[in-house]
Design a protein around this motif. Structure first.
Motif, short mmCIF file in Angstrom:
data_model
loop_
_atom_site.label_atom_id
_atom_site.label_comp_id
_atom_site.label_asym_id
_atom_site.label_seq_id
_atom_site.Cartn_x
_atom_site.Cartn_y
_atom_site.Cartn_z
N LEU A 294 32.54 42.83 38.28
CA LEU A 294 31.79 43.64 37.34
C LEU A 294 32.62 44.83 36.85
O LEU A 294 32.65 45.12 35.65
CB LEU A 294 30.49 44.13 37.98
N VAL A 295 33.30 45.48 37.78
CA VAL A 295 34.18 46.60 37.41
C VAL A 295 35.27 46.11 36.46
O VAL A 295 35.54 46.74 35.43
CB VAL A 295 34.80 47.25 38.66
N TYR A 296 35.89 45.00 36.78
CA TYR A 296 36.96 44.45 35.95
C TYR A 296 36.46 44.10 34.55
O TYR A 296 37.09 44.44 33.55
CB TYR A 296 37.58 43.23 36.64
N ILE A 297 35.33 43.42 34.48
CA ILE A 297 34.80 43.00 33.18
C ILE A 297 34.45 44.21 32.32
O ILE A 297 34.79 44.25 31.13
CB ILE A 297 33.57 42.08 33.37
N THR A 298 33.78 45.21 32.91
CA THR A 298 33.42 46.38 32.11
C THR A 298 34.65 47.19 31.72
O THR A 298 34.66 47.84 30.68
CB THR A 298 32.41 47.28 32.85
N TYR A 299 35.68 47.13 32.55
CA TYR A 299 36.93 47.83 32.21
C TYR A 299 37.64 47.12 31.06
O TYR A 299 38.08 47.74 30.10
CB TYR A 299 37.84 47.91 33.44
N VAL A 300 37.74 45.80 31.17
CA VAL A 300 38.43 45.03 30.12
C VAL A 300 37.69 45.12 28.78
O VAL A 300 38.31 45.24 27.73
CB VAL A 300 38.59 43.55 30.56
N LEU A 301 36.36 45.07 28.85
CA LEU A 301 35.57 45.15 27.62
C LEU A 301 35.44 46.59 27.11
O LEU A 301 34.83 46.82 26.08
CB LEU A 301 34.18 44.56 27.85
N GLN A 302 35.99 47.52 27.85
CA GLN A 302 35.98 48.95 27.49
C GLN A 302 34.57 49.44 27.18
O GLN A 302 34.32 50.04 26.15
CB GLN A 302 36.91 49.21 26.32
N GLN A 303 33.66 49.18 28.13
CA GLN A 303 32.29 49.64 27.97
C GLN A 303 32.17 51.09 28.43
O GLN A 303 32.60 51.43 29.53
CB GLN A 303 31.32 48.75 28.75
N ILE B 46 28.18 40.89 56.72
CA ILE B 46 29.58 40.92 56.29
C ILE B 46 29.79 39.94 55.13
O ILE B 46 30.42 40.29 54.12
CB ILE B 46 30.53 40.60 57.46
N LEU B 47 29.27 38.74 55.27
CA LEU B 47 29.43 37.73 54.21
C LEU B 47 28.75 38.16 52.92
O LEU B 47 29.32 38.01 51.82
CB LEU B 47 28.91 36.38 54.68
N PHE B 48 27.53 38.69 53.03
CA PHE B 48 26.83 39.15 51.84
C PHE B 48 27.62 40.26 51.15
O PHE B 48 27.80 40.24 49.92
CB PHE B 48 25.43 39.65 52.19
N ALA C 144 28.83 39.55 47.48
CA ALA C 144 28.02 40.23 46.47
C ALA C 144 28.61 41.57 46.06
O ALA C 144 28.75 41.85 44.87
CB ALA C 144 26.59 40.43 46.99
N LEU C 145 28.96 42.40 47.04
CA LEU C 145 29.40 43.75 46.71
C LEU C 145 30.89 43.83 46.39
O LEU C 145 31.28 44.41 45.37
CB LEU C 145 29.04 44.72 47.84
N VAL C 146 31.72 43.28 47.27
CA VAL C 146 33.16 43.43 47.06
C VAL C 146 33.65 42.51 45.93
O VAL C 146 34.22 42.99 44.94
CB VAL C 146 33.95 43.17 48.36
N ILE C 147 33.42 41.21 46.06
CA ILE C 147 33.91 40.28 45.04
C ILE C 147 33.11 40.42 43.75
O ILE C 147 33.68 40.60 42.66
CB ILE C 147 33.92 38.83 45.56
N GLY C 148 31.78 40.35 43.85
CA GLY C 148 30.94 40.47 42.65
C GLY C 148 31.07 41.83 41.99
O GLY C 148 31.18 41.94 40.77
N LEU D 42 32.00 52.66 32.14
CA LEU D 42 31.00 52.14 33.06
C LEU D 42 31.64 51.53 34.30
O LEU D 42 31.00 51.42 35.34
CB LEU D 42 30.10 51.12 32.36
N ALA D 43 32.91 51.18 34.22
CA ALA D 43 33.62 50.68 35.39
C ALA D 43 33.62 51.73 36.50
O ALA D 43 33.53 51.39 37.68
CB ALA D 43 35.05 50.30 35.03
N ALA D 44 33.68 53.01 36.14
CA ALA D 44 33.64 54.09 37.14
C ALA D 44 32.29 54.14 37.83
O ALA D 44 32.21 54.43 39.03
CB ALA D 44 33.96 55.42 36.48
N VAL D 45 31.23 53.85 37.10
CA VAL D 45 29.89 53.83 37.69
C VAL D 45 29.77 52.66 38.65
O VAL D 45 29.28 52.80 39.77
CB VAL D 45 28.81 53.75 36.60
N TYR D 46 30.23 51.49 38.23
CA TYR D 46 30.10 50.28 39.03
C TYR D 46 31.08 50.22 40.20
O TYR D 46 30.94 49.38 41.08
CB TYR D 46 30.26 49.04 38.15
N MET D 47 32.06 51.09 40.22
CA MET D 47 33.07 51.09 41.29
C MET D 47 32.44 51.33 42.66
O MET D 47 33.00 50.97 43.69
CB MET D 47 34.12 52.17 40.99
N VAL D 48 31.24 51.91 42.67
CA VAL D 48 30.58 52.18 43.94
C VAL D 48 30.23 50.89 44.68
O VAL D 48 30.17 50.87 45.90
CB VAL D 48 29.32 53.06 43.72
#
Length: 153
Positions: free
Chosen positions: A109-118, A95-97, A101-105, A127-133
């Motif tokens: 990652l989704v936020y950064i790639t969205y803001v940078l419009q990658q 749960i902690l990992f 790692a997955l939820v917060i990290g 790419l935010a759509a890819v990393y949303m998983v």
């Protein structure tokens, strides 16, 4: 457990759908390359992103079914009461990992790639759509493990 069964069913059907799209995508790549003589430009990238989704969502699905790989040499030598405590500790660590790692990290990652419009080179999709998983899978695994902990009590 009705909610868990519905989540399992939706997740299983989603994985089947993604795998089906992946098979069709790869078949199109082979057909366009060898029969049309001109390979499709997007199929390699789409297959890569679908593989990411299948792998990460598949991990959540397997975690929910408790069919993931585990080394049970140590637990098998412990008493039953100690085994239960060890299983609880392992679930809490999972749960902690997943939270960090997955939820917060993954969310960062989704936020950064969205803001940078990658965007992906061939598909031109965010790419935010890819990393949303990553956060989706993390939330699912956390749900499954909390459900397992509550079920044992």
């Amino acid at each position: 457990m009705e909610l868990r069964d519905r989540i399992d069913k939706i997740l299983g059907k989603t994985l089947i759908l993604i795998m089906s799209i992946m098979v069709i995508n790869v078949l199109w790549q082979v057909f366009s390359r060898y029969f049309l003589g001109e390979p499709s430009s997007f199929t390699d990238e789409l297959a890569r992103y679908l593989m990411i989704w299948v792998g990460v969502l598949g991990a959540a699905y397997v975690s929910g079914k408790n069919k993931h790989v585990a080394i049970d040499v140590l637990p098998s030598k412990l008493s039953e009461k100690t085994q239960e405590k060890l299983k609880l500790i392992v679930k809490i660590l999972i749960i902690l990992f997943c939270l960090f790692a997955l939820v917060i990290g993954g969310s960062r990652l989704v936020y950064i790639t969205y803001v940078l419009q990658q965007y992906s080179p061939a598909l031109q999709m965010p790419l935010a759509a890819v990393y949303m998983v990553l956060p989706i899978s993390g939330i699912l695994i956390i749900y499954y493990k909390i459900s397992d902990i509550l079920k044992n009590k």
